[in-house]
Design a protein around this motif. Sequence first.
Motif, mmCIF file in Angstrom:
data_model
loop_
_atom_site.group_PDB
_atom_site.id
_atom_site.type_symbol
_atom_site.label_atom_id
_atom_site.label_comp_id
_atom_site.label_asym_id
_atom_site.label_seq_id
_atom_site.Cartn_x
_atom_site.Cartn_y
_atom_site.Cartn_z
ATOM 1 N N ILE A 181 4.948 -1.374 6.782
ATOM 2 C CA ILE A 181 5.200 -2.498 7.391
ATOM 3 C C ILE A 181 6.252 -2.943 8.454
ATOM 4 C CG2 ILE A 181 5.890 -5.122 6.665
ATOM 5 C CD1 ILE A 181 4.379 -4.589 4.118
ATOM 6 N N ARG A 182 7.417 -2.217 8.206
ATOM 7 C CA ARG A 182 8.366 -1.971 9.136
ATOM 8 C C ARG A 182 8.093 -1.724 10.635
ATOM 9 N NH1 ARG A 182 11.577 1.675 7.374
ATOM 10 N NH2 ARG A 182 11.255 3.225 8.740
ATOM 11 N N SER A 183 7.019 -0.823 10.586
ATOM 12 C CA SER A 183 6.532 -0.093 12.032
ATOM 13 C C SER A 183 5.838 -1.289 12.652
ATOM 14 C CB SER A 183 5.882 1.204 11.795
ATOM 15 O OG SER A 183 6.496 2.107 11.092
ATOM 16 N N ILE A 184 4.733 -1.977 11.881
ATOM 17 C CA ILE A 184 4.129 -3.125 12.383
ATOM 18 C C ILE A 184 5.002 -4.370 12.887
ATOM 19 C CG2 ILE A 184 2.685 -5.023 11.790
ATOM 20 C CD1 ILE A 184 1.400 -3.025 9.489
ATOM 21 N N VAL A 185 6.131 -4.706 12.264
ATOM 22 C CA VAL A 185 6.980 -5.623 12.852
ATOM 23 C C VAL A 185 7.785 -5.204 13.992
ATOM 24 C CG1 VAL A 185 9.278 -6.817 12.342
ATOM 25 C CG2 VAL A 185 7.508 -6.636 10.348
ATOM 26 N N THR A 243 12.315 -5.582 -1.236
ATOM 27 C CA THR A 243 13.732 -4.574 -0.698
ATOM 28 C C THR A 243 13.422 -3.185 -1.264
ATOM 29 O OG1 THR A 243 15.092 -5.213 -2.660
ATOM 30 C CG2 THR A 243 15.007 -6.734 -0.646
ATOM 31 N N ASN A 244 14.135 -2.234 -0.397
ATOM 32 C CA ASN A 244 14.015 -0.986 -0.873
ATOM 33 C C ASN A 244 15.411 -0.403 -0.397
ATOM 34 O OD1 ASN A 244 13.238 1.656 -1.747
ATOM 35 N ND2 ASN A 244 10.886 1.024 -1.284
ATOM 36 N N LEU A 245 15.803 0.919 -0.568
ATOM 37 C CA LEU A 245 16.781 1.983 -0.170
ATOM 38 C C LEU A 245 16.234 3.053 0.560
ATOM 39 C CD1 LEU A 245 19.146 2.016 -3.039
ATOM 40 C CD2 LEU A 245 19.339 0.443 -1.055
ATOM 41 N N ASP A 251 15.388 7.222 7.272
ATOM 42 C CA ASP A 251 14.224 6.456 7.761
ATOM 43 C C ASP A 251 13.128 6.960 6.741
ATOM 44 O OD1 ASP A 251 15.317 4.929 9.687
ATOM 45 O OD2 ASP A 251 14.851 6.828 11.056
ATOM 46 N N ASP A 252 13.510 7.615 5.705
ATOM 47 C CA ASP A 252 12.264 7.760 4.397
ATOM 48 C C ASP A 252 12.583 6.837 3.562
ATOM 49 O OD1 ASP A 252 10.416 8.885 2.907
ATOM 50 O OD2 ASP A 252 11.618 10.432 2.292
ATOM 51 N N VAL A 253 11.086 5.742 3.320
ATOM 52 C CA VAL A 253 11.187 4.886 2.592
ATOM 53 C C VAL A 253 10.277 4.953 1.402
ATOM 54 C CG1 VAL A 253 11.018 2.277 1.956
ATOM 55 C CG2 VAL A 253 12.260 3.207 4.039
ATOM 56 N N SER A 254 10.389 5.101 0.223
ATOM 57 C CA SER A 254 9.276 5.405 -0.778
ATOM 58 C C SER A 254 8.523 3.831 -1.019
ATOM 59 C CB SER A 254 9.776 6.037 -2.107
ATOM 60 O OG SER A 254 8.744 6.216 -2.870
ATOM 61 N N ASP A 255 7.408 3.621 -0.900
ATOM 62 C CA ASP A 255 6.936 2.196 -1.369
ATOM 63 C C ASP A 255 6.859 1.954 -2.781
ATOM 64 O OD1 ASP A 255 6.585 2.066 1.210
ATOM 65 O OD2 ASP A 255 4.258 2.835 1.409
ATOM 66 N N GLU A 256 6.713 3.068 -3.601
ATOM 67 C CA GLU A 256 6.768 2.822 -5.037
ATOM 68 C C GLU A 256 7.927 2.055 -5.619
ATOM 69 O OE1 GLU A 256 7.083 7.223 -4.836
ATOM 70 O OE2 GLU A 256 5.943 5.607 -3.934
ATOM 71 N N ASN A 257 9.232 2.316 -4.992
ATOM 72 C CA ASN A 257 10.637 1.848 -5.343
ATOM 73 C C ASN A 257 10.859 0.434 -4.731
ATOM 74 O OD1 ASN A 257 11.346 5.344 -4.690
ATOM 75 N ND2 ASN A 257 11.260 4.101 -6.999
ATOM 76 N N MET A 258 9.836 -0.285 -4.070
ATOM 77 C CA MET A 258 9.950 -1.418 -3.774
ATOM 78 C C MET A 258 10.545 -2.600 -4.690
ATOM 79 S SD MET A 258 7.704 -3.905 -0.853
ATOM 80 C CE MET A 258 8.146 -2.619 0.354
ATOM 81 N N LYS A 259 11.376 -3.272 -4.568
ATOM 82 C CA LYS A 259 11.806 -4.301 -5.623
ATOM 83 C C LYS A 259 11.775 -5.686 -5.072
ATOM 84 C CE LYS A 259 16.219 -5.423 -6.191
ATOM 85 N NZ LYS A 259 16.323 -7.043 -6.166
ATOM 86 N N VAL A 260 11.351 -6.652 -6.091
ATOM 87 C CA VAL A 260 11.243 -8.087 -5.354
ATOM 88 C C VAL A 260 12.736 -8.935 -5.871
ATOM 89 C CG1 VAL A 260 9.882 -10.243 -5.885
ATOM 90 C CG2 VAL A 260 8.653 -8.262 -5.938
ATOM 91 N N SER A 302 16.967 -1.760 3.244
ATOM 92 C CA SER A 302 15.673 -1.942 3.741
ATOM 93 C C SER A 302 15.096 -3.366 3.001
ATOM 94 C CB SER A 302 14.742 -0.807 4.005
ATOM 95 O OG SER A 302 13.311 -1.197 4.125
ATOM 96 N N ALA A 303 14.721 -4.315 4.095
ATOM 97 C CA ALA A 303 14.276 -5.429 3.430
ATOM 98 C C ALA A 303 13.396 -6.362 4.308
ATOM 99 C CB ALA A 303 15.468 -6.574 3.044
ATOM 100 N N ILE A 304 12.206 -6.738 3.471
ATOM 101 C CA ILE A 304 11.416 -7.466 4.016
ATOM 102 C C ILE A 304 11.559 -9.030 3.598
ATOM 103 C CG2 ILE A 304 8.969 -8.117 4.718
ATOM 104 C CD1 ILE A 304 8.253 -5.012 4.175
ATOM 105 N N SER A 305 11.629 -9.925 4.281
ATOM 106 C CA SER A 305 11.882 -11.256 3.772
ATOM 107 C C SER A 305 10.709 -12.287 4.514
ATOM 108 C CB SER A 305 13.375 -12.174 4.468
ATOM 109 O OG SER A 305 14.335 -10.971 3.995
#
Length: 223
Positions: free
Chosen positions: A3-7, A49-51, A55-64, A213-216
């Motif tokens: 999603i970061r790349s799309i933004v 959000t994630n850590l 630049d390596d973000v693991s989608d399964e670690n995303m937190k709300v 790393s955070a999508i709001s």
Amino acid sequence: MKIRSIVCVAMLIGGTLVAGSKAVAQEQQSMGENDLSPKFGIKGGVNLTNLYVDDDVSDENMKVGFNAGFFAKLPVTRGFSIQPELLYSSKGAKETYDNFIMGDGEYRFNLNYIELPVLAVFNLSKNFNLHVGPYVSYLAGVNIKDLNKDEGTIDEVAELDADNFNRFDYGLAGGLGIDISNFTIGARYNYGLREIGKSGSVSGELLKNSKNSAISLYIGIGF
């Protein structure tokens, strides 16, 4: 594609449209900017959000998490405004577990910040805008919570010493928004540039130089 790349692609396209259309920009303004008067308001929403490391973000670690606070929209000219905000923003990541002893659940690593973004807002049309700029934030607290899905409970495992982390974080923010009268909705990506763990500390070693790393996703109302 993350999603970061799309933004980021959307931001580049929007910037090109703004730079290449000076005549159109004179006509670009939101419903509340006919007289270029400032607007103040409140906003809130959800953080995904994630850590990341390198630049390596693991989608399964995303937190709300969540975000809430105040904003001001200060018109400079028609089609361009400066928008400072003061937010309380919950970031971090999660780690899932599923075993015989503990059952099914996840650990939530929560980083709670007081955040100050200062954004340049370009209206791409009368109600549609692109916003981009830096942010700086102060770490107010850190904790780890255990969400046990089998038992339906959320328990605080540890309240960590925030002094073992870098108190100040900073980075870049960018996104898209829609203004309808006094209401605003939008999506934004925050890209942290500072490691959250202090160098040489236990937290720094455990977090392996991680950054935020955070999508709001948010909704707000202006006055």
